[in-house]
Design a protein around this motif. Sequence first.
Motif, PDB file in Angstrom:
ATOM      1  N   PRO A 180       0.893  -1.292  -0.119  1.00  0.00           N
ATOM      2  CA  PRO A 180      -0.055  -0.015   0.382  1.00  0.00           C
ATOM      3  C   PRO A 180       0.792   0.882   0.012  1.00  0.00           C
ATOM      4  O   PRO A 180       1.578   1.463   0.823  1.00  0.00           O
ATOM      5  CB  PRO A 180      -1.015  -0.107   1.279  1.00  0.00           C
ATOM      6  N   MET A 181       0.526   1.843  -0.753  1.00  0.00           N
ATOM      7  CA  MET A 181       1.101   3.218  -0.715  1.00  0.00           C
ATOM      8  C   MET A 181       0.699   4.520   0.429  1.00  0.00           C
ATOM      9  O   MET A 181      -1.074   4.756   0.227  1.00  0.00           O
ATOM     10  CB  MET A 181       1.565   3.867  -2.206  1.00  0.00           C
ATOM     11  N   LEU A 182       1.024   5.828   0.396  1.00  0.00           N
ATOM     12  CA  LEU A 182       0.609   6.194   1.238  1.00  0.00           C
ATOM     13  C   LEU A 182       0.017   7.492   0.599  1.00  0.00           C
ATOM     14  O   LEU A 182       1.109   8.159   0.486  1.00  0.00           O
ATOM     15  CB  LEU A 182       1.620   7.009   3.185  1.00  0.00           C
ATOM     16  N   ARG A 183      -0.599   8.572   0.814  1.00  0.00           N
ATOM     17  CA  ARG A 183      -1.167   9.130  -0.123  1.00  0.00           C
ATOM     18  C   ARG A 183      -1.798  10.392   0.685  1.00  0.00           C
ATOM     19  O   ARG A 183      -2.722  10.204   1.696  1.00  0.00           O
ATOM     20  CB  ARG A 183      -2.391   9.480  -0.408  1.00  0.00           C
ATOM     21  N   TRP A 184      -0.590  11.369   1.449  1.00  0.00           N
ATOM     22  CA  TRP A 184      -0.976  12.169   2.343  1.00  0.00           C
ATOM     23  C   TRP A 184      -1.579  13.234   2.476  1.00  0.00           C
ATOM     24  O   TRP A 184      -1.062  14.155   1.453  1.00  0.00           O
ATOM     25  CB  TRP A 184       0.619  12.225   3.002  1.00  0.00           C
ATOM     26  N   ASP A 185      -2.562  13.853   3.271  1.00  0.00           N
ATOM     27  CA  ASP A 185      -3.897  15.293   2.750  1.00  0.00           C
ATOM     28  C   ASP A 185      -3.163  15.588   3.752  1.00  0.00           C
ATOM     29  O   ASP A 185      -3.690  15.533   5.086  1.00  0.00           O
ATOM     30  CB  ASP A 185      -4.994  14.484   2.904  1.00  0.00           C
ATOM     31  N   PRO A 186      -2.947  17.047   3.303  1.00  0.00           N
ATOM     32  CA  PRO A 186      -1.866  17.871   4.512  1.00  0.00           C
ATOM     33  C   PRO A 186      -3.865  18.756   5.657  1.00  0.00           C
ATOM     34  O   PRO A 186      -4.205  18.992   6.336  1.00  0.00           O
ATOM     35  CB  PRO A 186      -1.541  19.196   3.990  1.00  0.00           C
TER      36      PRO A 186
END
Length: 1421
Positions: free
Chosen positions: A711-717
Amino acid sequence: MYECQLGSAGIMQLGWTTLNARFNSEEGVGDTHDSFAYDGRRRFRWNVSNHAYGEFWAAGDVIGCCIDLDAGTMRFHRNGRDLGEAFSNVRRGMPGAAYFAGVSLSFSERCEVNFGGRPFVHPVEGYQPLQGYQPWEQQAQQAQQAQQQQGVEEAPLAAGAPTQQGQLAAARYLTGCLSRLIDVSSPLPAAGSGAAGGAAAAGELAEGSEGAQLAQQLLAFPPPAHHGPGLLSDADMLAALAAAGEAGSSKAAAPLELSAAAHGGGPAGPAIRADERALLGAVLAEHLGPLCFESYAVEAVLVPLLDDVAGELSGGPRRRAALLCSASAPGSDSSDEAASGAADVAAGGPSGLDSEDEAEQEQAEEEDEEAAGGGQQRAAGAPAGEPQELGRRRLGELLSLLAAVLEPEELSALATTCCQVLARCVRGCVCSAADQPASEALSGLRLWSAVLDCPPFLEAWLASGDWEGQLEHLLTVHQPSEDDLSVLLRNLKVTWGEGDTVVSNRSEDQSAFTEDLSKIAEVIEQVEAAHADLLLQLWLAGGGSAQRRESPAAAGGEEQVPAAGEQQQQQQQPAAASAEEEQPAGTSEDLQQQAAAAEQQQQPSAGQQQAAAAAPPARQLPPLAPSRQQPPAAQQPHSQQQQEQQQQQGEDQEQGRHLRLFLSYLINKNHGAMRHVPPPGLSDQTALVSAVFALLRLMNEQVAAALPEVPMLRWDPAATFLQGGPLGGGDDPYWDAGRMGGTVSHLVREHPITEDDRRPLLPLPVGALVKYDVPLRLAGRAAEGPSFADASLRDRLLMLCHLSAAPLMRGGLRHLASMQAAMQGMRALGGEAGGRLAADTRRQYQQEFQRSLRAHEWVQCWLLSPWRQQAAFVLSVSTAQLLEAVSEQRGELLRYVPEFYVSTCLDMVHAVHRCEPAALDHSAMLGLGLRHIVHLVVSHLEDPRIVSPEVQSRLLSMVLDGVQELDLLRELGDNEVSRARLLPAMMRLFGRPQLWGHVYSFFALLVEGSGFLHPPAAFPPEFTEPLGKLRALFRATCLSDRDLCTRFTHHLFDSANRMLTELVSSLESMETSWTRGAGPSPQLLRLLSSTADYSLVLLRVMEMMAVEMPELFLEGSAMNLTRLAEVFGFAVPQLLTGRAHRALQRVAAARLAQQLRLREAHLLQPLAGALVALWQAETRSAVEQAASGGSEAAPAAEQLAPAAPEARQEAQPAAEAAAQPAGQSLAAEQPPAVQPRHRQSLLRALDRQAALTDGVLQGLLEIDLTGVQPLSGEVHAGDEHAPSPEEQHRAEEAQVEQLRQAVGWVLQHREAVAAAAVARAAGGGVAARRVSSLNADELAEAPEEFLDPILATLMQDPVALPDSKVVLDRATIERHLLSSQTDPFSRAPLHKEQLLPDTQLRGRIEAWLAEHHPGGGHHLS
């Protein structure tokens, strides 16, 4: 007596007091004549004065406070262990001498007191509780009496209220019937007590006993007028059930087989059908229901029932006996009766049975022990090796029955009380190596995890108002006190060698100690796995594979928890489907009967309908996320992809909503921990640590289950630190907490967020995997658990790490520093004469070392275990990757990142590196991403976006830690980013006062082990090569960036002058104090120690630059050489003569040199080394110029030849060596040769220092600079290539000879100058002199315009300032510009390139010299 369970381990005084005692903010229990107390923090007993008593306590301990008014004594117990008699001859039997329980607490301390309202955890024989158990009938009678006194007419009171023992005996009878009901209706074999347990419970009611009479009263209902086919009255059913239990106690198999044959089942089938079990359970529920609201009855009766049914799942007979013993209700009037009652309860029934019944009970107990020891194979078809799973399935049947027959409010009260009881058990459980195969804490966690497997119980528990606090207590880990560690690690024995310098552990003790540690580590890992199972159950309870519930829109996102009957109805269809799959062919008739019974069960009874009507409305759960303001229309998602992402995020939050609520609860409760003075009411940090690593475990399991897909982390500020998140939002005051760029209010005003900043970052990998030895029970559902890719969950995880795990892991290494301090103290005592004081001091050091060693081993075993080290490092690397991505992709967004992102990451990396033994070697760290940590630290050392002093300090601390740790040190020397940016950044930061301490420590490690007569380095030989690379990088940086080097040396000289001045002033103050007969104050001693350390490091840095980069002093501007000569002119005379010198001699005579780290030889060594290095460099330069045929250099070479013939012979090879690169890896980095403008002379620079007389220089040769003990007190001797003592002595003699030649060179030069002056005076000639050698009378004759307006000296290179038009000497203004880039007269901005040479004034100065001093040879350089 009464009990106190400690919530913290600080200063508290527990005991007894009378009403005559008067307390205030300074005096509490035990500080007055009529009060007595025990303090386990300081290990004292208090009654006005204090005396040593008892043991050290820890958070979670249960302290029993006992008073015997007959004997006039007081005793205290800790976790059931008697601490001895504390007080005797207590005043009693007098007016005003009534004693009450008394507790005094310091700030933020807490404890929970039990006066007898619930069963004691550790009852003491012969002592009664202050408050007896009050059954619900007595409570009802008291309420009716109060109403009658108020004139309210009620039904007449029942006569003959039951006593405590009778009430509990009847309750045990009912629970025994319930246990037997599960035995005879389940196809599973009995676990734990089995039929014997049910028979014991049923047989507890002997004929004529109070319990039997009460049971008859409870069951004396008039039978219904019409009974259905096969149905009996309540009394008949219970009597038949008890009879079945009695029959089963002797022969368990026969009635099972007969009953099964009667119903058409096999030999392993149930004795009664499901509909019969439901009806019998409904009858029992009429009498068990009120018990659920009685915490005493639940803890004394129902919790042991769950534990008994669970069998091996919760620890077997040993744990059940302890629970039953602690749950005994004291109701007898004498201590003997109370003791016999407790023994009867532990044995399974009261005394008074005949011998035949006692023999049957003993036989049942023996069978019970055999079953717990592995005799569960007695049942046909029970798989061997699965006793825990068997107990879990039996417990599930019991809980399902209770959920079906109890009212929702009864079920919720039962679940809440059971969790509270188990949480108290977990908090008070002390870890032990003997806790195999499971500890009390692990048994309680497994039991509650099995309870949560029942969906109605899980929903009922989550519907309670305090489930977050109960779960927090379940996650608490009891930390052993100092006395606990001495027992827990009793095989850790330290043997001291000769001279207290060798510490060893014998091999036989080491093997036993290693075995103990492995057992403790296994128990701790099992407890952590149980914590992870609990959190996974909480995660799955919110949705996903569990029941998905949709929140009604009208409720604003809130939803009601369905009642127990509705929950069972929702789960009936999947349960029936699974039953059809498991049921063999030919049993459809049984299924029809079960379905009919289920339909009948779903119809609520009249009592249930009345209870439902009177019940309060269902509890409204809080919303899924903290309330936030909706973003404006311009901030709404514009693309279908963003809408899908937000929808997916909402589904994920729905799935783990209860776990998110729990994490938010922990964060909100512990926000105050970030303050300098934390407020009271914070959580136990062990609970936060358990939550952190359990969540990390679940995330790791989810990644492992998803392989090969990562899985890839898609960081949402926008979902984390820009809005909402752990810092709250809106009205939350913590929303304005510190960020990297300052406070949020400042950032919003100065650096507003753009739409581009709100977009999610590019996908990032989630990190590596961690290997765990103990598998999860729910590992099959790990793929549905929380994921590393969940940005908001990771945000909360980092916040919890910041509050607990990171500071604890960093602070857990303080025991290593304590051990090192104890060893240094013993070494300092090693050379002293023996004596009583020295022996006592040595013994105290040894005890401190052993205490610190035990504490360190416990921290290594619990907090810094291998799997936790790996998990912490993986989390740190992924956080560093995230910060790098924010810095590169969003730019200004880095200002908004919370400070704890960096501090948490670096604290855990520091702890992992300092662990001994370390779970990760250098190659493993490189594979896990060590370079990301180095990139983050080095690239942001001087980032203008980071203005937070906390973050800047943490980054510099990480560099300092990196120089001390071999793995990080190697990476700092090999990493490309580090090689290009580390040393320039450290040199620029040297001038910042707020960060100077960290940079000073970095250069202190850089110069360790190098220099003139420097003692061997205190670090292992493996550090030599990496540190050599950093020194080479420092040299390359200085030579390639001369402007940076000039600023660095300016700050270096300023700091050295300031520190040396402070040191000399402090030494003079010390001399004054000794002269007056008073010793130095402690503040003065601390000031001397710190200034001596700082001065020594600064002088060593100067020496290193003079040795490796002499061209910085001998070429170009004369400023560096002049300032170095000023340091010589001030430090050497002060240290060799005057009051400072006398003070240093007194320090040596008083044997304070090692304590103060202050010796004059240490301060003079770097000055002598710099003198020798510059003498050799100037000699080589003169010889090279003479060899090249320069006419001007020939006289200088001839002048140097007599003083240093060896230097002249070695000049050419040394020059060639100096021209070579510092290392093979730095060959391409060497800067091009710079043609110097001028050649400077060390001789002339020293001549200008009037304090450097010939006598002072001769004193430098007379003082002994060799054989001085190192300041560190320890030298690493593990280098095989280290020189022998003889070789080291010869090297020291050679260095001293070089110093003798250098000083002789200076003295010979002065003699030659004096002889020339005498010859000039005799012959009337005037030798050539520089302008700087003009005396005061000659300067007075010069015109004022020729003099420097600041220093009043004749200008050599006059320059004009562009703004103020003032003319100064170039050396003067350049020195000023290093401190301030302004015009000193107009404060206008000014740079060195703006200076305007005044050639006309320079010509007039030269003409004046030629006119007024003809033949004087004065010239401008």
